[in-house]
Design an enzyme around this catalytic site. Structure first.
Site, PDB file in Angstrom:
ATOM      1  N   HIS A  57       0.821  -1.207   0.000  1.00  0.00           N
ATOM      2  CA  HIS A  57       0.000   0.000   0.000  1.00  0.00           C
ATOM      3  C   HIS A  57       0.862   1.268   0.000  1.00  0.00           C
ATOM      4  CE1 HIS A  57      -3.389   2.517   0.398  1.00  0.00           C
ATOM      5  NE2 HIS A  57      -3.269   2.786   1.683  1.00  0.00           N
ATOM      6  N   TYR A  69      -6.341   7.331  15.966  1.00  0.00           N
ATOM      7  CA  TYR A  69      -6.249   6.036  16.652  1.00  0.00           C
ATOM      8  C   TYR A  69      -4.798   5.735  17.030  1.00  0.00           C
ATOM      9  CZ  TYR A  69      -6.152   0.994  17.349  1.00  0.00           C
ATOM     10  OH  TYR A  69      -5.933  -0.253  17.873  1.00  0.00           O
TER      11      TYR A  69
END
Length: 258
Positions: A144, A181
């Protein structure tokens, strides 16, 4: 040989967006290609690189880094949204405005910041390696990060605006949540009780890939004045991400639950 050079020049330079030609890391494909290859080589040999070093904590750096990316992502969401609204963008089909109109330049600039943020995000992997979290340097993670360098070089080089804005704004919004997060998690183990929503983050990522797939497929198959080859690449790329992230979600949550 002359013919090959002529084709190369035509493909890389003559069809490029002239507004972004002189911008950092945009002119030539070689910097992103070299950085991409170097990144993959470092990831492939990360255990050997760190063999004689102790794992590092890096907690203050991680907190600052992640919340710094939250701020950058919020800025990009704002710029994508405001500029697209002021420009009267269509979500369904929006050609690239290659003019020097101030709003067109503003959109191109936020596209560049999004492109450049993919280089900043390579630090995700560097921090994993320095902390000896080699299991986090997975195929999905490396694939990615590496492919985004090339994909968004193509975007900023040829289509800095237009339909590209939708990918930028959605992914930047997801990154606001994601790096929030990671920033909270980096504060310390005592914060884990507040991070019950991790699996929903993965669901949001999958949803964004489906939106991008459908959006680009509609452009590819429809009558929209946007480069078909870019839309085709996006469709193919989103399929790979859906498969890889889908497998990650199944392995991480569904299989463990079973």
């Amino acid at each position: 040989m002359d013919r090959i050079l002529e084709v190369y020049k035509d493909a890389i330079y003559d069809k490029a967006d002239q507004r972004t030609e002189s911008w950092f890391l945009v002119s030539s494909p070689w910097p992103p290609v070299i950085i991409c290859i170097s990144y993959i080589l470092v990831c492939a040999n990360c255990d050997k690189i760190m063999k004689n070093f102790q794992a590092m904590s890096l907690r203050p750096i991680l907190v600052a880094y992640n919340f710094g990316l939250v701020i950058l992502s919020v800025y990009m969401v704002y710029e994508f949204l405001v500029t697209s609204i002021l420009s009267g963008y269509s979500v369904i089909c929006q050609p690239v405005d290659y003019s020097d109109n101030p709003l067109a330049i503003r959109m191109a600039k936020v596209c560049w910041w999004y492109f450049f943020s993919k280089y900043i995000e390579l630090a995700d992997t560097i921090f994993f390696i320095l902390r000896k979290k080699f299991n986090q340097v997975s195929f999905l993670h490396v694939y990615h990060h590496a492919t985004m360098l090339i994909n968004w070089w193509l975007a900023i080089k040829y289509v800095a605006g237009g339909n590209s804005f939708l990918i930028g704004v959605i992914n930047s919004f997801i990154h606001v949540i994601m790096y929030s997060y990671y920033g909270i998690a980096a504060i310390g183990p005592h914060m884990q009780k507040y991070l019950w929503w991790k699996k929903y983050l993965t669901k949001l990522q999958l949803i964004q890939f489906f939106i991008m797939l459908v959006h680009s497929a509609n452009i590819l198959l429809g009558d929209c004045d946007f480069p078909k080859w870019i839309s085709g690449l996006v469709v193919g790329y989103q399929v790979t991400l859906i498969l890889l992230f889908g497998k990650f979600y199944f392995d991480s949550y569904r299989r463990k639950k079973d």
